[in-house]
Write a protein that holds these residues in place. Structure first.
Motif, short mmCIF file in Angstrom:
data_model
loop_
_atom_site.label_atom_id
_atom_site.label_comp_id
_atom_site.label_asym_id
_atom_site.label_seq_id
_atom_site.Cartn_x
_atom_site.Cartn_y
_atom_site.Cartn_z
N GLY A 17 0.83 -1.21 0.00
CA GLY A 17 0.00 0.00 0.00
C GLY A 17 0.85 1.24 0.00
N CYS A 18 0.19 2.37 -0.09
CA CYS A 18 0.91 3.63 -0.08
C CYS A 18 1.06 4.18 1.33
N SER A 19 0.07 3.99 2.18
CA SER A 19 0.16 4.52 3.54
C SER A 19 0.72 3.45 4.45
N SER A 20 1.26 3.86 5.59
CA SER A 20 1.88 2.90 6.50
C SER A 20 0.85 1.93 7.08
N ALA A 21 -0.38 2.38 7.36
CA ALA A 21 -1.41 1.49 7.89
C ALA A 21 -1.77 0.43 6.87
N GLU A 22 -1.80 0.81 5.60
CA GLU A 22 -2.15 -0.14 4.56
C GLU A 22 -0.98 -1.02 4.16
N SER A 23 0.22 -0.66 4.54
CA SER A 23 1.37 -1.42 4.08
C SER A 23 1.89 -2.40 5.12
N GLU A 24 1.17 -2.61 6.22
CA GLU A 24 1.60 -3.61 7.18
C GLU A 24 1.50 -4.98 6.54
N MET A 25 2.56 -5.74 6.65
CA MET A 25 2.64 -7.03 5.98
C MET A 25 2.85 -8.13 7.01
N ALA A 26 2.47 -9.34 6.64
CA ALA A 26 2.69 -10.50 7.49
C ALA A 26 2.97 -11.71 6.61
N GLY A 27 3.67 -12.65 7.17
CA GLY A 27 3.96 -13.89 6.45
C GLY A 27 2.83 -14.89 6.62
N GLY A 28 2.64 -15.69 5.61
CA GLY A 28 1.64 -16.76 5.67
C GLY A 28 2.08 -17.90 4.79
N ASN A 29 1.42 -19.01 4.93
CA ASN A 29 1.75 -20.19 4.14
C ASN A 29 1.05 -20.17 2.79
N ILE A 30 1.66 -20.86 1.84
CA ILE A 30 1.05 -21.14 0.54
C ILE A 30 0.66 -22.61 0.58
N GLU A 31 -0.59 -22.88 0.24
CA GLU A 31 -1.06 -24.27 0.23
C GLU A 31 -1.57 -24.62 -1.16
N ALA A 32 -1.17 -25.77 -1.65
CA ALA A 32 -1.65 -26.26 -2.94
C ALA A 32 -2.72 -27.32 -2.70
N VAL A 33 -3.86 -27.17 -3.37
CA VAL A 33 -4.92 -28.17 -3.31
C VAL A 33 -5.18 -28.62 -4.74
N ASN A 34 -4.87 -29.85 -5.04
CA ASN A 34 -4.96 -30.37 -6.40
C ASN A 34 -6.30 -31.08 -6.59
N HIS A 35 -7.13 -30.56 -7.48
CA HIS A 35 -8.43 -31.15 -7.78
C HIS A 35 -8.37 -32.04 -9.02
N THR A 36 -7.19 -32.22 -9.59
CA THR A 36 -7.04 -32.94 -10.86
C THR A 36 -6.41 -34.32 -10.65
N LEU A 37 -6.27 -35.06 -11.73
CA LEU A 37 -5.57 -36.34 -11.70
C LEU A 37 -4.10 -36.18 -12.08
N ASN A 38 -3.70 -34.97 -12.47
CA ASN A 38 -2.31 -34.67 -12.80
C ASN A 38 -1.53 -34.39 -11.52
N ALA A 39 -0.22 -34.36 -11.63
CA ALA A 39 0.62 -33.95 -10.50
C ALA A 39 1.01 -32.50 -10.69
N ILE A 40 0.98 -31.74 -9.63
CA ILE A 40 1.49 -30.37 -9.63
C ILE A 40 2.89 -30.47 -9.03
N ASN A 41 3.91 -30.28 -9.87
CA ASN A 41 5.29 -30.45 -9.41
C ASN A 41 5.72 -29.33 -8.47
N TRP A 42 5.37 -28.10 -8.83
CA TRP A 42 5.72 -26.93 -8.03
C TRP A 42 4.80 -25.78 -8.43
N LEU A 43 4.77 -24.77 -7.61
CA LEU A 43 4.05 -23.54 -7.94
C LEU A 43 4.79 -22.37 -7.34
N SER A 44 4.50 -21.19 -7.85
CA SER A 44 5.01 -19.97 -7.22
C SER A 44 3.89 -18.94 -7.26
N VAL A 45 3.84 -18.14 -6.21
CA VAL A 45 2.86 -17.07 -6.10
C VAL A 45 3.64 -15.78 -5.90
N ASN A 46 3.54 -14.87 -6.87
CA ASN A 46 4.28 -13.60 -6.84
C ASN A 46 5.76 -13.82 -6.55
#
Length: 165
Positions: A17-46
């Motif tokens: 964000g542009c303001s300090s209140a809007e720019s507070e950040m925190a870490g979180g996990n990335i979770e992959a949920v595969n609904h297909t019959l294929n394998a998801i080898n890896w992913l990246s988010v941003n």
């Protein structure tokens, strides 16, 4: 490569964000949920890379408070034949098999809006892989299968003969 970095920088700016209140950040996990019959080898988010095999991977940095326009650029690799009959592990035949097998891997990408979460209750980012190389994301604290989880598509979906455009 330079174009890709520019896109990541732009997407990164969208998350900050542009303001300090809007720019507070925190870490979180990335979770992959595969609904297909294929394998998801890896992913990246941003640019934050994670394991595609399911479960959670650490970490993605997200704002503590949701705001309109938050985007996730997701890249992933699919193995369309994860149960191929392979020679014994560790053999020359296996290594040759894997060289050929990896030529079938497919890379995909999509940019999607991150859905709103109330207050500071984001529980990381869950990326749901659907048939036809579609994805949905959620920040819900409710696990897949819970009536309160917004993603309702079943697991182990078979790829249709023709995917809609």
């Amino acid at each position: 490569m330079l174009r890709k970095r520019g896109l990541y920088a732009l997407l990164g700016l969208m998350l900050y964000g542009c303001s300090s209140a809007e720019s507070e950040m925190a870490g979180g996990n990335i979770e992959a949920v595969n609904h297909t019959l294929n394998a998801i080898n890896w992913l990246s988010v941003n640019g934050y890379r994670a394991d595609g095999g399911g479960g959670s991977s650490c970490c993605i940095i997200m704002p503590t408070k949701w705001r309109p326009g938050l985007m996730a650029h997701i890249e992933w690799e699919v193995d369309p034949d994860p149960f191929a009959d392979a020679p014994p592990l560790g053999t020359d035949e296996f290594r040759a098999f894997m060289v050929k097998h990896k030529t079938n891997y497919q890379q995909h990408h999509a940019t999607v809006e991150i859905p709103e979460w109330p207050g500071t209750e984001s529980c990381g980012l869950k990326v749901h892989f659907l048939v036809c190389n579609k994805i949905k994301v959620t920040t819900s604290c409710w696990g897949y299968g819970s009536p309160r989880n917004p993603i309702k598509e079943p697991l182990e979906m078979k790829e249709p003969t023709v995917c809609p455009k």
